[in-house]
Every structure is written in structure tokens, then in C-alpha cells.
Design an enzyme around this catalytic site. Structure first.
Site, mmCIF file in Angstrom:
data_model
loop_
_atom_site.group_PDB
_atom_site.id
_atom_site.type_symbol
_atom_site.label_atom_id
_atom_site.label_comp_id
_atom_site.label_asym_id
_atom_site.label_seq_id
_atom_site.Cartn_x
_atom_site.Cartn_y
_atom_site.Cartn_z
ATOM 1 C CE LYS A 290 -16.177 -4.407 -8.175
ATOM 2 N NZ LYS A 290 -15.521 -3.839 -9.397
ATOM 3 C CD GLU B 27 -3.705 -14.436 -4.436
ATOM 4 O OE1 GLU B 27 -3.844 -14.217 -5.643
ATOM 5 O OE2 GLU B 27 -3.572 -15.570 -3.960
ATOM 6 C CB CYS C 87 0.672 -9.057 -9.226
ATOM 7 S SG CYS C 87 0.304 -10.809 -9.423
ATOM 8 C CD GLU D 156 1.784 -3.139 -8.326
ATOM 9 O OE1 GLU D 156 0.849 -2.599 -7.700
ATOM 10 O OE2 GLU D 156 1.809 -4.352 -8.593
HETATM 11 P P1 NAD Z 1 -7.708 -2.314 -7.911
HETATM 12 O O1 NAD Z 1 -7.299 -2.496 -6.497
HETATM 13 O O2 NAD Z 1 -7.890 -0.953 -8.445
HETATM 14 O O3 NAD Z 1 -9.072 -3.080 -8.197
HETATM 15 C C1 NAD Z 1 -9.240 -4.447 -7.913
HETATM 16 C C2 NAD Z 1 -10.707 -4.710 -7.646
HETATM 17 O O4 NAD Z 1 -11.067 -4.098 -6.411
HETATM 18 C C3 NAD Z 1 -11.649 -4.131 -8.703
HETATM 19 O O5 NAD Z 1 -12.711 -5.032 -8.908
HETATM 20 C C4 NAD Z 1 -12.130 -2.848 -8.035
HETATM 21 O O6 NAD Z 1 -13.386 -2.403 -8.499
HETATM 22 C C5 NAD Z 1 -12.216 -3.282 -6.594
HETATM 23 N N1 NAD Z 1 -12.146 -2.190 -5.614
HETATM 24 C C6 NAD Z 1 -11.432 -1.035 -5.698
HETATM 25 N N2 NAD Z 1 -11.610 -0.301 -4.590
HETATM 26 C C7 NAD Z 1 -12.450 -0.995 -3.769
HETATM 27 C C8 NAD Z 1 -13.008 -0.766 -2.493
HETATM 28 N N3 NAD Z 1 -12.746 0.348 -1.794
HETATM 29 N N4 NAD Z 1 -13.830 -1.705 -1.964
HETATM 30 C C9 NAD Z 1 -14.090 -2.837 -2.637
HETATM 31 N N5 NAD Z 1 -13.605 -3.109 -3.857
HETATM 32 C C10 NAD Z 1 -12.784 -2.202 -4.427
HETATM 33 O O7 NAD Z 1 -6.625 -3.145 -8.752
HETATM 34 P P2 NAD Z 1 -6.499 -3.232 -10.330
HETATM 35 O O8 NAD Z 1 -5.999 -1.915 -10.811
HETATM 36 O O9 NAD Z 1 -7.730 -3.820 -10.899
HETATM 37 O O10 NAD Z 1 -5.352 -4.337 -10.457
HETATM 38 C C11 NAD Z 1 -4.000 -4.042 -10.391
HETATM 39 C C12 NAD Z 1 -3.452 -4.305 -8.994
HETATM 40 O O11 NAD Z 1 -3.719 -5.651 -8.613
HETATM 41 C C13 NAD Z 1 -1.955 -4.157 -8.927
HETATM 42 O O12 NAD Z 1 -1.590 -3.541 -7.727
HETATM 43 C C14 NAD Z 1 -1.463 -5.598 -8.929
HETATM 44 O O13 NAD Z 1 -0.192 -5.815 -8.377
HETATM 45 C C15 NAD Z 1 -2.522 -6.262 -8.146
HETATM 46 N N6 NAD Z 1 -2.538 -7.689 -8.438
HETATM 47 C C16 NAD Z 1 -2.079 -8.567 -7.481
HETATM 48 C C17 NAD Z 1 -2.039 -9.929 -7.751
HETATM 49 C C18 NAD Z 1 -1.539 -10.917 -6.730
HETATM 50 O O14 NAD Z 1 -1.739 -12.107 -6.935
HETATM 51 N N7 NAD Z 1 -0.923 -10.482 -5.659
HETATM 52 C C19 NAD Z 1 -2.480 -10.386 -8.996
HETATM 53 C C20 NAD Z 1 -2.924 -9.463 -9.944
HETATM 54 C C21 NAD Z 1 -2.965 -8.115 -9.642
#
Ligand code: NAD
Length: 478
Positions: free
Chosen positions: A173, A249, A283, A382
Site C-alpha cells: 500500500k 519505522e 526521517c 517533528e
Molecule cells: P503517514 O504515516 O501519513 O503515511 C504512511 C503510510 O501509512 C501511507 O501509505 C498512509 O496511507 C498509511 N496510513 C496512514 N494511516 C494509516 C492507517 N490508519 N492504517 C494503515 N495505513 C495508514 O506518513 P507520511 O506522511 O507518508 O510520511 C512521513 C512520516 O514518515 C514522518 O513521520 C517520517 O518521520 C516518517 N518516516 C520514517 C522513516 C523511518 O525510517 N523511521 C522513514 C521515512 C519516513
């Protein structure tokens, strides 16, 4: 890519109910195309296909799977130009970055895990004269792989490659804002000889939509998620009823600690990168900068000067350093943090607004804020944009306390030429990944992941296989 479809059981298909949403280019505001919006029906179909395919894929040998993974890597490299352009059009990131980082690393993820799986071993314990124990490593089953928008193909392949190498099948997804490279990857997998049903892609949103339905599905065995900390909490709740194995992550608020005895040029040049690369939408970006007081004024002046010189603009222009943020909505969120930082006494030394020379697109200037402390929202939450704070410190104890004063624990960077101090401080910092005199230098064999609310579990090298395989012990009486 004008029409982005799901990829289920080896075929590109629209949603059963015909629903779609728009995909926008954030650098221009223009519509790139439409994306099929998946719901429960698509997740169900994809999981069924993945379960069917698991029966045969899980019985292939590591050698066979590795050969296919290498073919995927070759095809990613052959399609580098197209993939990089898709990534840039979806995200607004500089094309030069997509070409030099996102896409090459995506190919390398497949190569790395293809080679690693061939050398994977397990443990043996002999009870002398009584019994022999040995462990067998087996794939787990159907994995749900949920990825974010900031490094779309890079972070997705970090999951898909070990998942497939270990013999699992998957339902992907991708983030709704960046659907195209995952779709192209599906095409590449098919071309590389991945059997139908082994890799499936369902597009759509997160809460109460495709993402959540995947995490709730009773026939999905494990979920690997990269995303926000709040998303991790929601996924943990919805995966609880079926007790899925989870790897998270999540977000970070990473400290970048600069001691006065550092190599100044190295520290400042890398800090510019760790603050603003990919518009600060990484991140691992070091968004809280702590500088030892004797160096503070010089460091701030140099950082502001270099931030001002970064070229913000058209992601397709090879001269561009900083592209567009992912969306107008995200820009408003980032700007909201800056506005509230100023209300709380912060001083913006550079940036803090849209660049005047750009009339459209979600562009935001690299921003440096000072005169804030650990009570301000900007040093605690963040931001995930090109915004950093700089604070002075006087002692090692003080900076360790400030650095650890957060519920995040993803990464930390420290700059010093004192080896004893480097070991001492690295040992005290609460972060899963610690860099000394460098940043974002990655050996894929090492454990990667966050402490505290920055994640659960570790991926990379054998750690990815700890997640993507089951170990079962066989005890034979002698
Ligand atoms: P997000 O959490 O909004 O979305 C990530 C994914 O999760 C998307 O595909 C989204 O559709 C899905 N999602 C959202 N809510 C969900 C739910 N309730 N159930 C299932 N799936 C769901 O994150 P984003 O805005 O796409 O990315 C930015 C975030 O990701 C930042 O917080 C960043 O720090 C983090 N990030 C972490 C790492 C790491 O390695 N730790 C790497 C990259 C990004």
C-alpha cells in the site's frame, strides 16, 4: 503516468467500484493523472492472490529468488531515467537527487538482500550425547507493506526486497501522494519473472481505507510500516485483533550535536545536508542542532549564509538544491510550526516563507530558527520540512539531557575530534542510529530502526530476516 491502476494477481486493474483520486505535481499544482482508489474489495482480492502464490513462492530456493531479485535490480537500473522522473513529478524533489539517491538505492536494496539471503544461517545446539537442536528458517506468509511519500521507491524496496528474498508474498500500500513508482515496480517485477500474486499493489488512503483494511485483514501475517508515529499507533491497534507481527519505522526529532573541537568545515557542510536535503523531508534529518557555546556564533552565521545560498526551485533544473514540499497542505503545516515558534519567542534568521521568485508550487525556503528552548513546540514536534532550530550548550551532560528529552529516538549525530568523548556521548544518546562525524552513511548490514516512539524492531541485514522469517527449532534425540 496518467492512469495509475492496482496490480493484483499479475494484472493491472481498476477498482471494482471505479473510484479514483487525483495525483498532483506539487511543484506545479497540476494534475498528473488519476489513481485507482482501493477499498476492502481490492485488499481482499490482493490478499487472496498473495496467499495462493505463497504456496509455491515459499518453496522456491534462495538461489532462485536471488536470481529474480538481481533481475529486478537490473531493470530498475535500466529504467532509472523514467523512475526518477516519476518520483520527481510525484514528490517535487530535485530530479538530480532522485537520479543519484532514490533510484540507485532502490536497485541496491534488491541486490543487497539477494546476496544476503544466500549466506543466511541458523543456530545449532548440541546436547552432548543426548540430542541435537537445529533451527530452520521459514518464510512467514503474506506481508502488508505500507510506505510513506518522502523516499517512495527507496523505502518501499527496503521492505519488498527482504520480504521476497525470504520467500514471503506481499500486498503493497504505497503512500497516496506518491503512487507511480510502486506501480512501475510492479511492472518490473512481472518482467523480471516474479510469479503472479507474489507482489500486489493496492492504491488508496490510510485510515478507514485500503491501509487500515490491510492491517486488519485476518489473512495477513505481518505488517511493515514506515510512516508517522501516530500512524504506528493506529496500525498497532487495528493489527491487534489478529496479533500480527509488526515492524515500524516512524518519526524522528533528531539531535545534531556540534562540539567546539569538531572539524568545522565537515560539520557545517554535512549539517546543511542533514538539515535541508530532500526539503528536510527525511526521517533522519537533524532538525535540532546543538552547538557548544564557543563555536555557536560562527556556526550559526555559516549555517544561515549557506542556507540562503541554496537554490530553491524547479525540481527538473539540475542546478536546484531544494525542490517543492510534497503538497500545499504540508507546506501550511510546516509554516504553522514556524509561525508558532515565532509566537513562542523564536527568531527566524533565514527563510520562514515561500520564495518570492516562485509564483506557484509548494516551495518553502530553508529556515533556521534560534532563541527557542526545550519547552517550545518547534523543538519537540517533528516538522518534516526544511526547518531547523539551533541552540547553544555549555556541557556534555547538558547536551545529552537536551538531546534525550524527547519521546522520539530515531537517529543522532555528533561532531567532535575527541575520540573518548565520541564513545561516551554515543553510549548515552537514546537513538537507534548514531553517526559520529558523518550523517546518512549506511551499511545495509547494520541494524536500522528507532528507539522509544520512533519505531519497533530493526531492519537491515540479518535483522530484516528476523522479521520476515519464522525460526523453528528441531530437536532430535540421539
Ligand atoms: P503517514 O504515516 O501519513 O503515511 C504512511 C503510510 O501509512 C501511507 O501509505 C498512509 O496511507 C498509511 N496510513 C496512514 N494511516 C494509516 C492507517 N490508519 N492504517 C494503515 N495505513 C495508514 O506518513 P507520511 O506522511 O507518508 O510520511 C512521513 C512520516 O514518515 C514522518 O513521520 C517520517 O518521520 C516518517 N518516516 C520514517 C522513516 C523511518 O525510517 N523511521 C522513514 C521515512 C519516513
Amino acid at each position: 503516468m496518467e492512469r495509475v491502476l492496482h496490480f493484483i494477481d499479475g494484472a493491472f486493474v481498476p477498482s471494482e467500484d471505479g473510484r479514483t483520486f487525483d495525483n498532483l505535481n506539487p511543484a506545479t499544482g497540476e494534475r498528473i493523472g488519476t489513481v485507482a482508489e482501493g477499498g476492502r474489495a481490492e485488499i481482499d482480492k490482493a490478499v487472496r492472490a498473495a496467499r495462493r502464490a505463497f504456496r509455491t513462492w515459499s518453496r522456491t530456493t534462495a538461489q532462485e529468488r536471488a536470481a529474480i531479485l538481481h533481475r529486478i535490480a537490473n531493470l530498475i537500473e535500466e529504467n532509472l531515467e523514467e523512475l526518477a522522473l516519476l518520483e520527481t513529478t510525484d514528490t517535487g524533489k530535485p530530479l538530480s537527487l532522485a537520479k543519484s539517491l532514490d533510484i540507485p538505492r532502490s536497485a541496491y536494496n534488491f541486490r543487497f538482500f539477494a546476496d544476503f539471503v544466500k549466506g543466511l544461517s541458523t543456530e545449532t545446539f548440541e546436547m552432548e550425547g543426548v540430542a541435537l537442536n537445529y533451527a530452520l528458517r521459514r518464510p512467514v506468509g503474506v506481508a502488508g507493506l505500507i510506505s510513506p511519500w518522502n523516499l517512495p521507491l527507496f523505502l518501499l524496496t527496503w521492505k519488498v526486497a527482504p520480504c521476497l528474498a525470504a520467500g514471503n508474498t506481499c500486498v503493497i500500500k504505497p503512500a497516496e501522494l506518491t503512487p507511480t513508482t510502486a506501480t512501475k515496480l510492479a511492472e518490473i517485477c512481472k518482467q523480471a519473472g516474479v510469479p503472479d500474486g507474489v507482489v500486489n499493489v493496492v492504491h488508496g488512503f490510510g485510515p478507514d481505507a485500503a491501509g487500515q483494511f490491510l492491517t486488519e485483514h485476518e489473512d495477513v501475517d505481518l505488517i511493515s510500516l514506515t510512516g508517522e508515529t501516530t500512524t504506528g499507533k493506529a496500525v498497532m491497534r487495528s493489527a491487534a485483533s489478529t496479533l500480527k507481527r509488526l515492524s515500524f519505522e516512524l518519526g524522528g526529532k533528531n539531535p545534531n550535536i556540534v562540539f567546539a573541537d569538531c572539524d568545522f568545515e565537515d560539520a557545517i557542510a554535512t549539517t546543511v545536508r542533514s538539515s535541508f536535503v530532500n526539503q528536510g523531508e527525511v526521517c533522519l534529518c537533524g532538525s535540532r542542532i546543538y552547538v557548544e557555546r564557543p563555536l555557536y556564533d560562527r556556526f550559526v552565521e555559516a549555517l544561515v549564509d549557506r542556507a540562503r545560498k541554496l537554490r530553491v526551485g524547479d525540481p527538473l533544473d539540475p542546478q536546484t538544491d531544494v525542490g517543492s514540499l510534497i503538497s500545499e497542505e504540508h507546506l501550511e503545516r510546516v509554516h504553522g510550526f514556524v509561525r508558532r515558534a515565532v509566537e513562542q519567542g523564536g527568531r527566524v534568521l533565514v527563510g520562514g516563507k515561500r520564495p518570492e521568485h516562485l509564483k506557484r508550487g509548494a516551495f518553502y525556503e530553508p529556515t533556521v530558527i534560534v532563541d527557542v528552548d526545550e519547552t517550545c513546540e518547534i523543538t519537540r514536534q517533528e516538522v518534516f520540512g526544511p526547518v531547523v532550530t539551533v541552540q547553544p550548550f555549555d556541557t556534555e551532560e547538558e547536551v545529552i539531557r537536551l538531546a534525550n528529552d524527547t519521546h522520539y529516538g530515531l537517529s543522532a549525530t555528533l561532531w567532535t575530534s575527541n575520540l573518548k568523548r565520541a564513545h561516551r556521548v554515543a553510549g548515552e544518546l537514546e537513538a537507534g542510529v548514531i553517526w559520529v562525524n558523518t550523517w546518512f552513511l549506511r551499511d545495509l548490514r547494520t541494524p536500522f530502526g528507532g528507539m522509544k516512539q520512533s519505531g519497533i524492531g530493526r531492519e537491515g541485514g540479518v535483522h530484516s530476516f528476523e522479521f520476515f522469517t519464522e525460526l523453528k527449532n528441531v530437536c532430535i534425540k540421539l
